[in-house]
Design an enzyme around this catalytic site. Structure first.
Site, PDB file in Angstrom:
ATOM      1  N   CYS A 115       0.861  -1.186   0.000  1.00 56.81           N
ATOM      2  CA  CYS A 115       0.000   0.000   0.000  1.00 56.81           C
ATOM      3  C   CYS A 115       0.895   1.234   0.000  1.00 56.81           C
ATOM      4  O   CYS A 115       1.763   1.370   0.850  1.00 56.81           O
ATOM      5  CB  CYS A 115      -0.887   0.053   1.242  1.00 56.81           C
ATOM      6  SG  CYS A 115      -1.426  -1.538   1.871  1.00 56.81           S
ATOM      7  N   GLU A 177      -7.564   9.338   1.169  1.00 57.58           N
ATOM      8  CA  GLU A 177      -7.090   8.865  -0.122  1.00 57.58           C
ATOM      9  C   GLU A 177      -8.209   8.499  -1.093  1.00 57.58           C
ATOM     10  O   GLU A 177      -9.270   8.035  -0.685  1.00 57.58           O
ATOM     11  CB  GLU A 177      -6.229   7.604   0.075  1.00 57.58           C
ATOM     12  CG  GLU A 177      -4.999   7.828   0.933  1.00 57.58           C
ATOM     13  CD  GLU A 177      -4.192   6.555   1.131  1.00 57.58           C
ATOM     14  OE1 GLU A 177      -2.968   6.674   1.334  1.00 57.58           O
ATOM     15  OE2 GLU A 177      -4.775   5.450   1.092  1.00 57.58           O
TER      16      GLU A 177
END
Length: 259
Positions: A115, A177
């Site tokens: 990630c 995000e």
């Protein structure tokens, strides 16, 4: 959960930024220096100077923003582009990693394979078939887990969809995000970077709930984006690794509540 249609249609917008000689927007404000970083890992602090891709709620590019500024609560967690890679081996087991204790955000948390964030540069800004995000995933998989490009070519990556979430790590740090969900299936050799990853394991689909229960029982935290993706569709997608195309949605952004 809500879904919003992406309205920018791949057009890069520059708002409040000046142009550099390379044709990319350059951040006009100074390097953010509003928090004491002396107590954090030096290598992780250095990474905080990287420039993330700041976006609006439709994932249209606004300009560059330092990784530090993007993750500070005091900066109101500016929205930026990210990716979550789910890497499966030939047995259809999912590679999971525990983030190193040296990580500034969500240290010690278990999460999916890799990630991170695409950076504000020519290659990783490429929006055609999410190529920039895929290149970022390739770059970070090597940095975190030592996977060579030859074992992880970008054409093995499937871009499924995007989620929008916001979550706190603690009173100083957090995430906000537009997160690209990437799937890939290939067998790779791992060379773990201990400054990024403390532990890895492969989890079969029928063992994921036991894994989650075990983490809960042992008090091992999970990253908020991983928990949201598990709830949103991971198990369904996982059961169709040989036919993911029907789940690909490159138009809508799924709005998920943070944890």
């Amino acid at each position: 959960m809500t879904i919003a249609t992406n309205l920018c249609k791949g057009v890069i917008k520059h708002c409040g930024f000046k142009q550099s000689s390379r044709g990319l927007a350059v951040q006009s404000n100074r390097w953010t220096n509003c928090t004491n970083m002396e107590n954090y890992n030096a290598d992780q602090v250095k990474l905080m100077k990287e420039e993330c891709i700041a976006v609006d709620e439709h994932d249209c590019v606004v300009g560059p923003k330092s990784k530090l500024a993007c993750h500070l609560q005091s900066e109101n967690l500016p929205l930026h582009r990210a990716f979550s890679l789910f890497l499966f081996n030939s047995k259809q087991e999912l590679l999971m990693q525990q983030r190193a204790s040296s990580k500034i955000t969500f240290p010690g948390h278990f999460t999916n394979s890799c990630c991170s964030h695409p950076l504000y540069n020519q290659k990783e800004l490429n929006e055609r078939d999410a190529m920039g995000v895929k290149l970022a995933a390739q770059r970070r998989l090597f940095s975190e887990l030592g996977v060579n490009k030859s074992q992880f070519p970008v054409d093995c990556i499937t871009y499924l969809t995007r989620i929008h979430y916001k979550a706190s790590s603690d009173d100083k740090w957090g995430e906000h995000e537009v997160d690209y969900i990437l799937f890939a299936q290939c067998d790779v050799n791992l060379d773990i970077n201990p400054n990024e990853v403390s532990k890895i394991c492969y989890v079969p689909r029928n063992g994921m709930q036991d894994f989650l229960n075990d983490c809960d029982r042992k008090g091992i935290p999970l990253t908020p984006w991983f928990k949201l993706i598990v709830k949103h569709g991971l198990m369904e997608w996982w059961s169709h690794l040989d036919n993911l195309r029907k789940y690909c949605d490159h138009t809508n952004i799924v709005r998920l509540r943070g944890t």
